[in-house]
Design a protein around this motif. Structure first.
Motif, short mmCIF file in Angstrom:
data_model
loop_
_atom_site.label_atom_id
_atom_site.label_comp_id
_atom_site.label_asym_id
_atom_site.label_seq_id
_atom_site.Cartn_x
_atom_site.Cartn_y
_atom_site.Cartn_z
N ALA A 296 36.90 42.35 38.69
CA ALA A 296 35.73 42.80 37.94
C ALA A 296 34.46 42.07 38.37
N LYS A 297 33.49 42.84 38.83
CA LYS A 297 32.16 42.29 39.12
C LYS A 297 31.44 42.08 37.78
N GLY A 298 30.30 41.41 37.84
CA GLY A 298 29.50 41.21 36.64
C GLY A 298 29.14 42.54 35.99
N GLY A 299 29.34 42.63 34.67
CA GLY A 299 29.08 43.87 33.94
C GLY A 299 30.29 44.78 33.88
N TYR A 300 31.35 44.42 34.61
CA TYR A 300 32.55 45.26 34.67
C TYR A 300 33.75 44.57 34.04
N SER B 196 29.13 35.26 30.85
CA SER B 196 27.88 35.93 31.24
C SER B 196 28.11 36.75 32.51
N ILE B 197 27.20 37.67 32.76
CA ILE B 197 27.30 38.50 33.97
C ILE B 197 27.19 37.61 35.20
N GLU B 198 26.35 36.59 35.14
CA GLU B 198 26.22 35.65 36.26
C GLU B 198 27.54 34.91 36.51
N GLN B 199 28.18 34.44 35.43
CA GLN B 199 29.48 33.77 35.58
C GLN B 199 30.51 34.73 36.16
N HIS C 18 29.95 37.32 38.16
CA HIS C 18 29.67 37.49 39.59
C HIS C 18 30.27 36.33 40.39
N LYS C 19 30.09 35.12 39.86
CA LYS C 19 30.60 33.92 40.53
C LYS C 19 32.13 33.97 40.62
N LEU C 20 32.77 34.37 39.54
CA LEU C 20 34.24 34.47 39.51
C LEU C 20 34.72 35.55 40.49
N TYR C 21 33.99 36.66 40.53
CA TYR C 21 34.37 37.76 41.43
C TYR C 21 34.26 37.33 42.90
N SER C 22 33.28 36.50 43.21
CA SER C 22 33.11 36.09 44.61
C SER C 22 34.20 35.13 45.06
N GLN C 23 34.88 34.49 44.10
CA GLN C 23 35.96 33.57 44.46
C GLN C 23 37.06 34.31 45.23
#
Length: 162
Positions: A72-76, A50-53, A55-60
């Motif tokens: 990759a940010k969410g949606g990317y 998901s886009i939320e997941q 985002h969370k992975l990108y913030s790591q």
């Protein structure tokens, strides 16, 4: 020794590939089958994200603890559209082995031979576990609502070659 039968590997993949495009699922099963013939044991670790997941992975490694694992940010990410999956390789005991060696390159070659793009070919942040099938759609097209369904008929003609 664990049971590394082809059937078990394919069955495990099914759970991880929910919400992944049907053609991408078929290509992932084909990757598992072809690699198995070469004594390379592939497990699918992730499919749709998901886009939320995302985002969370990108913030790591950026705003939360851990190493950076994606650019990759969410949606990317093609994961966000059900057009990508990640793998891990198992050793002969059925344990995940993240050592990048000839087996990873062979899995990448097999994936490319069946029409997938492989993250191991990327120039920045090589992503050896990552495979995607984009139907020729860019991420911006997908974000704006273009569907891979329209590409399926064209792509299925390509798939018949394999």
């Amino acid at each position: 020794m664990s049971d590394l039968s082809l059937d078990k590997l394919l069955k495990k993949a099914e759970n991880k590939l929910q919400n992944v495009h049907e053609m991408v699922q078929e290509k992932s099963y084909e990757l598992i089958r072809q690699a198995y013939k070469e004594s390379i044991f592939v497990v699918i670790t992730e499919g749709f994200r998901s886009i939320e997941q995302q985002h969370k992975l990108y913030s790591q490694g950026r705003t939360t603890p851990g190493s950076i694992v994606t650019n990759a940010k969410g949606g990317y990410s093609y994961h966000n559209y059900g057009l990508a999956f990640d793998i891990a390789l198992l050793d002969n005991n059925g344990e995940v082995d993240w050592t990048i060696d000839r087996r990873w390159n062979k899995a990448g070659e097999i994936g490319k031979r069946i029409g997938l793009e492989w993250g191991g070919d990327w120039k920045s942040l090589k992503d050896y576990p990552h495979f995607q099938y984009t139907f020729g759609l860019s991420l911006s097209e997908l974000r704006s609502g273009k569907s891979s369904e329209k590409q399926t008929e064209k792509a299925s003609r390509v798939l018949i070659k394999y």
